[in-house]
Design an enzyme around this catalytic site. Structure first.
Site, short mmCIF file in Angstrom:
data_model
loop_
_atom_site.label_atom_id
_atom_site.label_comp_id
_atom_site.label_asym_id
_atom_site.label_seq_id
_atom_site.Cartn_x
_atom_site.Cartn_y
_atom_site.Cartn_z
N HIS A 182 0.87 -1.16 0.00
CA HIS A 182 0.00 0.00 0.00
C HIS A 182 0.91 1.22 0.00
O HIS A 182 2.08 1.13 0.42
CB HIS A 182 -0.90 0.00 1.24
CG HIS A 182 -1.91 -1.11 1.22
ND1 HIS A 182 -1.91 -2.14 2.12
CD2 HIS A 182 -2.96 -1.33 0.38
CE1 HIS A 182 -2.91 -2.96 1.84
NE2 HIS A 182 -3.56 -2.50 0.79
N ASP B 264 2.55 1.76 3.23
CA ASP B 264 3.55 0.76 3.62
C ASP B 264 4.93 1.26 3.20
O ASP B 264 5.94 0.96 3.83
CB ASP B 264 3.31 -0.59 2.94
CG ASP B 264 2.00 -1.26 3.36
OD1 ASP B 264 1.65 -1.17 4.54
OD2 ASP B 264 1.36 -1.88 2.47
C1 XUL Z 1 -9.23 -6.40 0.89
C2 XUL Z 1 -8.06 -6.77 0.13
C3 XUL Z 1 -6.93 -5.80 0.16
C4 XUL Z 1 -6.32 -5.55 -1.18
C5 XUL Z 1 -5.19 -4.59 -1.19
O1 XUL Z 1 -10.20 -7.36 0.93
O2 XUL Z 1 -7.99 -7.82 -0.45
O3 XUL Z 1 -5.95 -6.28 1.05
O4 XUL Z 1 -5.82 -6.75 -1.68
O5 XUL Z 1 -5.57 -3.30 -0.94
#
Ligand code: XUL
Ligand code: MN
Length: 344
Positions: A49, A52
């Site tokens: 993210h 992160d």
């Molecule tokens: C939520 C999910 C997230 C995404 C990344 O359900 O899967 O972790 O993969 O933002």
């Protein structure tokens, strides 16, 4: 790399066990500790993210954000790994309580777009052109609160701004039908690829499929994989498992339904997913009861199961199966699959 596939994982996949009804059960680990674990387990890439890579991103200048992204690039390079994806975490901020790109508040929408453009800048510093959008709050708690068509238009508008910001960026939409919202606007890969067609450069908009999200939509993840790959649009994959229609469980791959897992591998194999160069990621979480010393086992187990199921897929007697198909003997085909999964 094992069985010809490249593997990826995110720092959020080593989590502390909190749920809506209780606090954490394990101590947090530093990013460096996690990176060491990823490397030792044979992962090739890390999913991020935006925050992160750059913690407290909202308080930092564009220059500072790029600087911290370059530091992360060096850290990854030193570990012999690369960044697979970067995703704006648009669902944490007080600005996005009622949605990000589809919020009814124009200031919230602007915040979401600005933050997404910073995410693309982080990607550029990390040499990562793949930006994932999990559209967490782009839906409603009650349907009367937003206009569905307008919401699609707002999502397209936001994606177009991202495409214009950097001509190299590719956007992979990660569909999910619910949670945290009652209903989300882009619930399946079919919706995601339809949105791609409305964007200014459809070639640069594709999808990321997650097993649990497909099951929550009542769909077979293998069919979703086949669908996306028929369009050449499966650009990443979050394998995990889900035991029916409840909250998003992110169980280890194959944990709830080995046959559904096997069929996802068959879909990847028949479509040549490994050859596209895209990664297989495990978006998995430890059970809350997991002890500290086992806090990464769900990920290494998922990889083990994946590799074993690739072997099962490659050793499946397709000729014998096709004969049964031609004879419409689906009873025998069913048993053949079961016995193949049970092994000798
Ligand atoms: C939520 C999910 C997230 C995404 C990344 O359900 O899967 O972790 O993969 O933002
Ligand atoms: Mn995911």
């Amino acid at each position: 790399m094992q069985a010809g596939y490249r593997f990826s994982i995110g720092p959020w996949n080593i989590s502390e066990g909190a749920d809506p009804y209780g606090p954490t059960t394990r101590a947090p680990k530093s990013f460096d500790w996690k990176l060491g674990k990823f490397k030792a387990a044979g992962f090739d890439a890390v999913m991020f993210h935006d925050d992160d890579v750059v913690p407290d991103i909202d308080g930092k200048s564009a220059e500072q954000i790029k600087k911290e992204a370059r530091e992360m690039k060096k850290k990854l390079g030193d570990a012999g790994m690369f960044a697979e994806i970067v995703a704006p975490r648009l669902w944490f901020s007080p600005n996005t309580i009622d949605g990000a790109y589809t919020s009814n508040d124009p200031k919230a929408r602007q915040y979401a777009i600005d933050r997404s453009l910073r995410t693309i800048d982080i990607g550029a510093e990390l040499d990562c052109d793949l930006i994932v959008l999990w559209l967490a709050r782009e839906g409603t708690y009650l349907r009367e609160s937003k206009d569905g068509r307008r919401s699609v238009e707002l999502i397209v508008e936001a994606v177009d701004k991202m495409l214009a910001h950097n001509p190299k960026a590719r956007i992979a939409i990660e569909p999910k039908p619910n949670e945290p919202m009652d209903h989300a606007y882009i619930p399946t890969i079919g919706h995601a690829l339809a949105v791609a067609q409305l964007c200014s450069d459809p070639k640069r908009v594709g999808g990321l499929i997650e097993t649990a999200h497909c099951i929550l939509a009542g769909l077979d993840p293998a069919d979703e994989i086949d669908f996306a790959m028929a369009f050449g649009k499966l650009w990443s994959l979050h394998l995990n498992d889900q035991n029916g229609l409840k909250f998003d469980q992110d169980k280890p791959f194959g944990s709830a339904n080995l046959r559904v897992a096997f069929n996802q591998i068959r879909a990847l194999e028949r479509n040549g997913y490994a050859k596209t160069g895209a990664c297989v990621a495990f978006d998995v979480h430890s059970f809350r009861a997991t002890k500290e010393e086992h806090c990464f086992d769900h990920a290494t187990n998922s990889m083990r199961t994946f590799v074993k199921l690739v072997e099962r897929a490659r050793s499946f007697d397709e000729k014998a199966a096709q004969k049964l198909v031609a004879d419409r003997n689906y009873q025998a085909l069913d048993q053949m699959v079961i016995e193949h999964l049970l092994g000798k």
